[in-house]
Design a protein around this motif. Structure first.
Motif, PDB file in Angstrom:
ATOM      1  N   UNK A 133       9.188  -2.503   4.604  1.00  0.00           N
ATOM      2  CA  UNK A 133       9.859  -3.087   5.773  1.00  0.00           C
ATOM      3  C   UNK A 133       9.040  -4.163   6.500  1.00  0.00           C
ATOM      4  N   UNK A 134       8.749  -5.232   5.773  1.00  0.00           N
ATOM      5  CA  UNK A 134       7.998  -6.358   6.330  1.00  0.00           C
ATOM      6  C   UNK A 134       8.582  -7.645   5.769  1.00  0.00           C
ATOM      7  N   UNK A 135       8.540  -8.678   6.581  1.00  0.00           N
ATOM      8  CA  UNK A 135       8.914 -10.018   6.135  1.00  0.00           C
ATOM      9  C   UNK A 135       7.616 -10.737   5.784  1.00  0.00           C
ATOM     10  N   UNK A 136       7.518 -11.195   4.545  1.00  0.00           N
ATOM     11  CA  UNK A 136       6.273 -11.801   4.082  1.00  0.00           C
ATOM     12  C   UNK A 136       6.558 -13.042   3.252  1.00  0.00           C
ATOM     13  N   UNK A 137       5.520 -13.838   3.105  1.00  0.00           N
ATOM     14  CA  UNK A 137       5.534 -14.967   2.180  1.00  0.00           C
ATOM     15  C   UNK A 137       4.154 -15.048   1.547  1.00  0.00           C
ATOM     16  N   UNK A 138       4.130 -15.179   0.228  1.00  0.00           N
ATOM     17  CA  UNK A 138       2.895 -15.375  -0.513  1.00  0.00           C
ATOM     18  C   UNK A 138       3.016 -16.723  -1.209  1.00  0.00           C
ATOM     19  N   UNK A 139       2.032 -17.590  -1.019  1.00  0.00           N
ATOM     20  CA  UNK A 139       1.995 -18.874  -1.716  1.00  0.00           C
ATOM     21  C   UNK A 139       0.745 -18.887  -2.575  1.00  0.00           C
ATOM     22  N   UNK A 182       6.537 -16.759  -2.973  1.00  0.00           N
ATOM     23  CA  UNK A 182       7.228 -15.478  -3.114  1.00  0.00           C
ATOM     24  C   UNK A 182       7.606 -15.036  -1.708  1.00  0.00           C
ATOM     25  N   UNK A 183       8.894 -14.774  -1.495  1.00  0.00           N
ATOM     26  CA  UNK A 183       9.376 -14.403  -0.164  1.00  0.00           C
ATOM     27  C   UNK A 183      10.139 -13.089  -0.264  1.00  0.00           C
ATOM     28  N   UNK A 184       9.986 -12.264   0.767  1.00  0.00           N
ATOM     29  CA  UNK A 184      10.692 -10.978   0.783  1.00  0.00           C
ATOM     30  C   UNK A 184      12.199 -11.183   0.673  1.00  0.00           C
ATOM     31  N   UNK A 185      12.873 -10.145   0.213  1.00  0.00           N
ATOM     32  CA  UNK A 185      14.334 -10.155   0.095  1.00  0.00           C
ATOM     33  C   UNK A 185      14.897  -8.972   0.866  1.00  0.00           C
ATOM     34  N   UNK A 186      16.199  -8.939   0.984  1.00  0.00           N
ATOM     35  CA  UNK A 186      16.859  -7.816   1.647  1.00  0.00           C
ATOM     36  C   UNK A 186      16.506  -6.500   0.941  1.00  0.00           C
ATOM     37  N   UNK A 187      16.485  -6.529  -0.397  1.00  0.00           N
ATOM     38  CA  UNK A 187      16.167  -5.329  -1.181  1.00  0.00           C
ATOM     39  C   UNK A 187      14.706  -4.911  -1.006  1.00  0.00           C
ATOM     40  N   UNK A 232      11.494 -13.119  -7.501  1.00  0.00           N
ATOM     41  CA  UNK A 232      11.368 -14.467  -8.081  1.00  0.00           C
ATOM     42  C   UNK A 232      10.361 -15.327  -7.314  1.00  0.00           C
ATOM     43  N   UNK A 233       9.621 -16.133  -8.057  1.00  0.00           N
ATOM     44  CA  UNK A 233       8.723 -17.135  -7.496  1.00  0.00           C
ATOM     45  C   UNK A 233       9.440 -18.483  -7.575  1.00  0.00           C
ATOM     46  N   UNK A 234       9.168 -19.340  -6.608  1.00  0.00           N
ATOM     47  CA  UNK A 234       9.784 -20.659  -6.570  1.00  0.00           C
ATOM     48  C   UNK A 234       8.691 -21.716  -6.473  1.00  0.00           C
ATOM     49  N   UNK A 265       0.824  -1.202   0.000  1.00  0.00           N
ATOM     50  CA  UNK A 265       0.000   0.000   0.000  1.00  0.00           C
ATOM     51  C   UNK A 265       0.859   1.252   0.000  1.00  0.00           C
ATOM     52  N   UNK A 266       1.934   1.221   0.767  1.00  0.00           N
ATOM     53  CA  UNK A 266       2.772   2.418   0.909  1.00  0.00           C
ATOM     54  C   UNK A 266       3.859   2.504  -0.159  1.00  0.00           C
ATOM     55  N   UNK A 267       3.808   1.656  -1.169  1.00  0.00           N
ATOM     56  CA  UNK A 267       4.895   1.598  -2.143  1.00  0.00           C
ATOM     57  C   UNK A 267       4.358   1.442  -3.551  1.00  0.00           C
ATOM     58  N   UNK A 268       5.144   1.849  -4.524  1.00  0.00           N
ATOM     59  CA  UNK A 268       4.797   1.673  -5.925  1.00  0.00           C
ATOM     60  C   UNK A 268       5.251   0.313  -6.446  1.00  0.00           C
ATOM     61  N   UNK A 269       5.873  -0.477  -5.615  1.00  0.00           N
ATOM     62  CA  UNK A 269       6.449  -1.750  -6.047  1.00  0.00           C
ATOM     63  C   UNK A 269       5.406  -2.855  -6.089  1.00  0.00           C
ATOM     64  N   UNK A 270       5.455  -3.670  -7.144  1.00  0.00           N
ATOM     65  CA  UNK A 270       4.632  -4.862  -7.267  1.00  0.00           C
ATOM     66  C   UNK A 270       5.574  -6.051  -7.088  1.00  0.00           C
ATOM     67  N   UNK A 271       5.630  -6.582  -5.870  1.00  0.00           N
ATOM     68  CA  UNK A 271       6.590  -7.636  -5.565  1.00  0.00           C
ATOM     69  C   UNK A 271       6.313  -8.896  -6.360  1.00  0.00           C
TER      70      UNK A 271
END
Length: 189
Positions: free
Chosen positions: A86-92, A75-80, A60-62, A49-55
């Motif tokens: 600033x959240x650690x997430x996982x989307x399956x 899909x898992x968050x990365x350092x970048x 990368x998806x695995x 919501x607070x970003x223009x990024x579409x993760x």
């Protein structure tokens, strides 16, 4: 590219973006996503919501599970991504064929110790020559009297916009260290 199939349907899933690129009704050899001009696809968006990024498009998806009739990608968050969002997430995302239905299951996990704002969207193109009609918790796409694609969900708001069906769960928050599931069903006949 991952392919799943049963006796009614065959679907192809591209790992890049976790996109459905083919949905074939096998007895008619009819691919809903085949357009005269180009091959269309279901696009998944997981923008902050607070970003223009579409993760969903940028990271990368695995493939984490694969069977004859289903495939799951994560899909898992990365350092970048953490530096911007600033959240650690996982989307399956799990694509599963059941009869003449493609069930799209989303599992979202907030691995952070704080509440995470998010939006989750699936964009299904309306192929040229198809008409749409809306109903409660669903949209039906029809090509003359030959074929129908019905989309249904109680988790997403469904709307027809810009030659697409938009399935959106917008402006939500997920509690710290928690998860949530969403489901979208496509029935091709």
């Amino acid at each position: 590219m991952q392919t799943i199939e049963n006796s009614f349907l065959q679907a192809s899933v591209a790992e890049n973006g976790a996109q459905i690129t083919d949905l074939v009704l096998k007895n008619a050899q009819f691919d809903y996503f085949k357009d005269n001009n180009a091959q269309q696809k279901i696009t998944i968006a997981f923008p902050a919501i607070s970003s223009e990024k579409d993760w969903a498009a940028l990271l990368p998806w695995t493939v984490v599970d694969k069977g004859d009739t289903h495939v799951s990608l994560t899909l898992i968050d990365t350092k970048e991504s953490y530096q911007v969002f600033p959240y650690h997430f996982e989307v399956v995302i799990t694509y599963e064929l059941e009869g003449n239905q493609l069930k799209v299951g989303f599992f979202l996990r907030n691995n952070s110790h704080k509440e995470m704002p998010f939006s989750l969207t699936a964009i299904v193109p309306i192929i040229a020559g198809w008409t749409s009609s809306g109903e409660i918790n669903g949209v039906t796409l029809t090509k003359k009297k030959d074929y129908q694609l019905k989309l249904a969900s109680v988790d997403f708001a469904l709307a027809v916009k810009d030659k697409s069906v938009i399935a959106a769960a917008d402006n939500l928050t997920l509690a710290a260290d928690s998860n949530q599931r969403f489901t979208l069903t496509l029935m091709l006949s």
